[in-house]
Design an enzyme around this catalytic site. Structure first.
Site, PDB file in Angstrom:
ATOM      1  N   ASP A  15       8.503  -4.639 -28.304  1.00  0.00           N
ATOM      2  CA  ASP A  15       8.051  -3.459 -29.181  1.00  0.00           C
ATOM      3  C   ASP A  15       8.266  -3.777 -30.767  1.00  0.00           C
ATOM      4  O   ASP A  15       8.742  -2.809 -31.333  1.00  0.00           O
ATOM      5  CB  ASP A  15       8.909  -2.124 -28.822  1.00  0.00           C
ATOM      6  CG  ASP A  15       8.865  -1.968 -27.264  1.00  0.00           C
ATOM      7  OD1 ASP A  15       8.169  -1.906 -26.832  1.00  0.00           O
ATOM      8  OD2 ASP A  15      10.080  -1.568 -26.854  1.00  0.00           O
ATOM      9  N   GLU A 224       1.616   5.561 -25.201  1.00  0.00           N
ATOM     10  CA  GLU A 224       2.816   5.439 -25.920  1.00  0.00           C
ATOM     11  C   GLU A 224       2.495   4.423 -27.204  1.00  0.00           C
ATOM     12  O   GLU A 224       1.444   4.146 -27.270  1.00  0.00           O
ATOM     13  CB  GLU A 224       3.951   4.611 -25.015  1.00  0.00           C
ATOM     14  CG  GLU A 224       3.758   3.659 -24.322  1.00  0.00           C
ATOM     15  CD  GLU A 224       4.861   3.172 -23.376  1.00  0.00           C
ATOM     16  OE1 GLU A 224       5.849   3.800 -23.178  1.00  0.00           O
ATOM     17  OE2 GLU A 224       4.443   2.003 -22.725  1.00  0.00           O
TER      18      GLU A 224
END
Ligand code: FUB
Length: 325
Positions: A15, A224
């Site tokens: 991420d 997301e």
């Protein structure tokens, strides 16, 4: 660094949120760790409990691990799962935004503050009021106004917030079965970056006819990993489609949207999740992303990678042919 090698191999990272601060490239990733928790759709196996910050002078050059910048034990409101963070700077301070479950098991977004981009960061004692779900991403516009984008469905609990309140019973619905897709949220941030100063609103993504993407449009709808960057005066909102594993983007003339669907940036990678950021560094644009190649495909043990991107004459994003060495 050879083409598509992990930039860090001594710890698992995922991420990646990349920013250029003081002429250096900083990466704020999740810090994946081994766990005996079994894989499930809640994402319980993503059981991270601290953050490291990394920096580099050049893409492809040595990467400095600045060590633990923030840890779970130091955040009073958190019970578990320090997921995908982001960072921002304003008025000489640096802010680390992070999602985690509170003591009731509800994901919230917190902020921690430092005088240095690499931290250590001191957390605020409470999560940001009015925040919920996961994957915060900040964007500070040229006029100084900062925005917070967030949200993620399934384990990220976005489907529990359709009424504006947390409804646990909606968890297993996962997402609307018909009609407009659930989408990311955005709100303005206060001058001191610790509070929301506007209503939380939807990041609407529209199709070629100007209609919001539908929940059945799994290849294009938001799941997301929100990210916002600006190129050539346009705002680019990019995100993961989750269960179809694409990174896509949409563009707008406003940071609040609506955003017109623009296309795919990256095809599915090794591992279930895909999550990224986009930043300009020394005149080139890069996609920072992860896959699970370092762990040979273990979903929750990922590694950050970098690829150069280019824009065509219409501003469409493409992966560059020649990749950083
Ligand atoms: O790293 C935990 C979660 O996995 C992130 O919050 C999601 O975006 C996915 O990458």
């Amino acid at each position: 660094m050879a083409d598509k090698d992990p930039i860090v191999t001594h710890v698992f990272t995922a991420d990646p949120s990349a920013h250029v601060f003081n002429g250096k490239l900083y990466i704020y990733p999740s810090h994946d760790r081994e766990t005996s928790i079994k894989n499930n759709d809640n994402g319980d196996q993503y059981d991270m409990n601290d953050y490291h910050v990394f920096s580099m002078e050049e893409v492809g050059g040595p990467v400095t691990d600045h060590g633990i910048a923030l840890k779970q034990d130091d955040i009073p409101w958190v019970s578990k799962q320090l997921w995908a963070p982001d960072a921002a700077t304003k008025n000489g301070k640096y802010y680390l935004f992070f999602p985690a479950r509170d003591k009731e098991g509800i994901f919230r977004v917190g902020v921690a503050i430092s005088d240095k981009p690499e931290g250590p960061f001191k957390p605020e004692p409470e999560p940001i009021k009015g925040s919920f779900s996961i994957d915060p991403a900040t964007f500070v516009d040229d006029d100084g106004q900062a925005y917070l984008y967030f949200g993620g469905i399934w384990g990220g609990q976005l489907q529990c917030w359709t009424t504006g309140e947390f409804v646990q019973e909606n968890y297993s619905i996962m997402e609307a079965q018909e009609g407009p897709a659930l989408t990311a949220k955005v709100a303005k941030l206060s001058e001191d970056m610790t509070a929301l100063t506007s209503e939380v609103q939807d990041v609407v993504i529209v199709d070629e006819k100007g209609k919001p993407l539908l929940s059945s449009d799994h290849d294009r709808r938001f799941f997301e990993a929100a990210w916002l960057h600006k190129y050539n005066g346009k705002y680019y909102f990019s995100y993961s489609t989750g269960d179809t594993h694409f990174l896509c983007y949409a563009t707008s003339d406003s940071p609040l949207g609506p955003f017109a669907y623009g296309g795919r940036i990256l095809d599915p990678v090794i591992g279930w999740t895909t999550h990224h950021s986009i930043a300009e560094f020394k005149g080139k644009w890069y996609l920072f992303y992860h896959d699970a190649s370092l762990s040979k495909g273990v979903n929750h043990l990922r590694c950050v990678k970098i690829r150069e991107i280019v824009y065509d004459a219409e501003g469409k994003i493409k992966l560059a042919e020649a990749q950083p060495k």
